[in-house]
Motif scaffolding. Structure first.
Motif, short mmCIF file in Angstrom:
data_model
loop_
_atom_site.label_atom_id
_atom_site.label_comp_id
_atom_site.label_asym_id
_atom_site.label_seq_id
_atom_site.Cartn_x
_atom_site.Cartn_y
_atom_site.Cartn_z
N LEU A 26 15.84 38.50 -24.76
CA LEU A 26 15.78 39.92 -24.44
C LEU A 26 15.18 40.73 -25.59
CD1 LEU A 26 19.24 40.41 -22.68
CD2 LEU A 26 16.98 40.60 -21.60
N ILE A 27 15.64 40.45 -26.81
CA ILE A 27 15.13 41.18 -27.98
C ILE A 27 13.66 40.85 -28.21
CG2 ILE A 27 15.34 41.47 -30.48
CD1 ILE A 27 18.37 40.85 -30.12
N GLU A 28 13.31 39.59 -28.10
CA GLU A 28 11.91 39.17 -28.30
C GLU A 28 10.99 39.88 -27.30
OE1 GLU A 28 9.70 34.95 -29.05
OE2 GLU A 28 10.86 35.14 -27.18
N ASN A 29 11.39 39.95 -26.04
CA ASN A 29 10.57 40.63 -25.03
C ASN A 29 10.45 42.12 -25.31
OD1 ASN A 29 10.04 38.29 -23.59
ND2 ASN A 29 11.81 38.53 -22.23
N SER A 30 11.54 42.72 -25.79
CA SER A 30 11.50 44.15 -26.14
C SER A 30 10.57 44.42 -27.31
CB SER A 30 12.91 44.65 -26.46
OG SER A 30 13.74 44.55 -25.33
N VAL A 31 10.60 43.53 -28.31
CA VAL A 31 9.71 43.70 -29.46
C VAL A 31 8.25 43.52 -29.03
CG1 VAL A 31 9.06 42.77 -31.72
CG2 VAL A 31 11.48 42.99 -31.11
N LYS A 32 7.99 42.54 -28.19
CA LYS A 32 6.63 42.34 -27.68
C LYS A 32 6.12 43.60 -26.98
CE LYS A 32 6.74 37.32 -26.90
NZ LYS A 32 6.79 36.27 -25.84
N LYS A 33 6.97 44.17 -26.14
CA LYS A 33 6.59 45.39 -25.42
C LYS A 33 6.34 46.54 -26.40
CE LYS A 33 8.06 48.47 -21.66
NZ LYS A 33 7.76 49.70 -22.39
N ALA A 34 7.21 46.65 -27.41
CA ALA A 34 7.06 47.72 -28.40
C ALA A 34 5.74 47.58 -29.17
CB ALA A 34 8.23 47.71 -29.37
N LEU A 35 5.37 46.35 -29.48
CA LEU A 35 4.11 46.13 -30.20
C LEU A 35 2.90 46.53 -29.36
CD1 LEU A 35 4.85 42.72 -31.97
CD2 LEU A 35 4.72 44.97 -33.02
N ARG A 36 3.06 46.46 -28.02
CA ARG A 36 1.98 46.92 -27.14
C ARG A 36 2.01 48.45 -27.01
NH1 ARG A 36 3.92 42.49 -23.97
NH2 ARG A 36 5.02 43.98 -22.60
N SER A 42 7.13 36.77 -35.04
CA SER A 42 7.80 35.55 -35.51
C SER A 42 8.62 35.80 -36.77
CB SER A 42 6.77 34.44 -35.77
OG SER A 42 6.11 34.07 -34.59
N PHE A 43 8.01 36.44 -37.75
CA PHE A 43 8.73 36.70 -39.01
C PHE A 43 9.90 37.65 -38.76
CE2 PHE A 43 9.54 38.63 -43.13
CZ PHE A 43 9.52 37.53 -43.97
N GLY A 44 9.67 38.70 -37.95
CA GLY A 44 10.73 39.66 -37.68
C GLY A 44 11.91 39.03 -36.94
N MET A 45 11.63 38.22 -35.93
CA MET A 45 12.71 37.57 -35.18
C MET A 45 13.45 36.55 -36.04
SD MET A 45 12.98 38.93 -32.18
CE MET A 45 14.09 37.73 -31.44
N ASN A 46 12.73 35.83 -36.88
CA ASN A 46 13.37 34.82 -37.72
C ASN A 46 14.30 35.45 -38.76
OD1 ASN A 46 11.94 33.01 -36.23
ND2 ASN A 46 10.74 32.18 -37.90
#
Length: 345
Positions: free
Chosen positions: A9-19, A81-85
């Motif tokens: 869920l967090i990864e998908n939200s970050v991906k959307k935010a980057l767009r 990747s770095f942010g999630m890790n």
């Protein structure tokens, strides 16, 4: 460690935010911080995000410039990747495991680990792989490499550990074209380059490849006043580093470091610069204390001896090349009555 539902869920939200950030950067950044607070489980995460909310309430906050620059110039795969890790693997799931093992094993486990490397060969590679793998079993997912020599072999090794966040501290002379191309494929690594006056070309080469980078500086007594005032950081603005990490020279006394540390904590809240200001060893200890009640900056020197707050413990039982990381931590950072009892106390 597999991806659980929160991670996805967090990864998908970050991906959307980057767009979305390209269209409305300030609103997207604030929304991302708000969303992070919904998932924050630990006190450190909540406090950090609440502070970010307060700072970002100022439309003129320079951290907007910092984040906007990172989104525009850093490879999105690296930011993700770095942010999630760091944010999830290390500071959420990793810390959860650290606290569980600390209570069960009665020892202090650091949230990050410094690894000093002078010479790199096949034997050293095997030893480092063992340390990383043992560290991950203990809940450690952040590894900072301090490298004096060449870095190619080390970088090749790091591709095996996609769940970790790596920071590579080195001199600009190590970063020739082939190395920078190699780093561009390693999305869970951040560079920290020693600042020199002629570093502009290296910075341009890193930006061209979309690398995540910061700078580190060794300061002495003569820089103390300029750092405390904040003037020191203005010269770094044209270089757009994500962070400027400060390390004290040997001539700086403990009381001077402590005074500077207090000044920097105030400076980061009352003023903002388009870079994160780090008092490296002190900030590592501060985060470690939040996670484990007592704070240490823990590392391993070139010979395999454990380092506490920059000082090596020269004992056979403190050498990870001769025993496991957990055994060494038991010897050097065992807990008694809830407090760490260091060897020699």
């Amino acid at each position: 460690m597999g991806k659980d539902i929160d991670y996805i869920l967090i990864e998908n939200s970050v991906k959307k935010a980057l767009r979305d950030i390209q269209d409305n950067p300030k609103r997207t950044i604030r929304n991302l911080v708000d969303y992070g607070l919904e998932f924050a489980k630990g006190g450190f995460q909540k406090q950090s995000l609440q502070l970010a909310q307060r700072l970002l309430a100022d439309e003129n906050c320079r951290y907007y410039d910092l984040i906007g620059n990172a989104v525009e110039h850093v490879d999105p795969k690296t930011l993700l990747s770095f942010g999630m890790n760091v944010g999830y693997n290390a500071c959420t799931m990793g810390v959860k495991r650290i606290r569980l093992l600390e209570a069960r094993e009665q020892l202090h486990i650091p949230w990050s680990l410094f690894l000093k490397i002078k010479d790199f060969d096949e034997v050293h590679q095997k030893q480092l792989c063992q340390i990383i793998e043992e560290g991950m079993e203990l809940g450690i997912y952040v590894f900072v490499f301090v490298v004096e020599g060449q870095v190619e072999q080390l970088l090749s090794m790091l591709f095996e550990y996609e769940q970790c966040a790596f920071v590579l501290m080195c001199r600009k002379e190590c970063l020739h074209e082939e190395v920078l191309d190699q780093i561009a494929e390693l999305h869970n690594l951040m560079l920290s380059v020693g600042y020199e006056k002629d570093i502009d070309t290296t910075v341009a080469d890193m930006r061209k490849r979309g690398l995540l980078y910061g700078l580190h500086v060794v300061y002495g007594k003569q820089e103390l006043a300029e750092i405390e005032s904040g003037q020191f950081f203005q010269s770094f603005e044209p270089l757009w580093p994500l962070s400027v990490a400060l390390l004290a020279d040997s001539d700086v006394e403990e009381k001077e470091k402590a005074k500077l540390d207090q000044a920097l904590c105030t400076l980061r809240i009352t003023k903002s610069y388009p870079t994160f200001i780090l008092h490296l060893q002190e900030d590592i200890q501060r985060i470690d204390e939040v996670f484990s009640n007592e704070g240490y900056c823990v590392g391993i020197d070139e010979q395999g001896f454990l380092m506490l707050n920059g000082k090596s413990i020269y004992q056979a039982a403190a050498n990870v090349f001769q025993g496991s990381l957990k055994t060494v931590l038991h010897h050097c950072l065992a807990k008694q009555d809830g407090c760490v009892c260091k060897e020699g106390d």
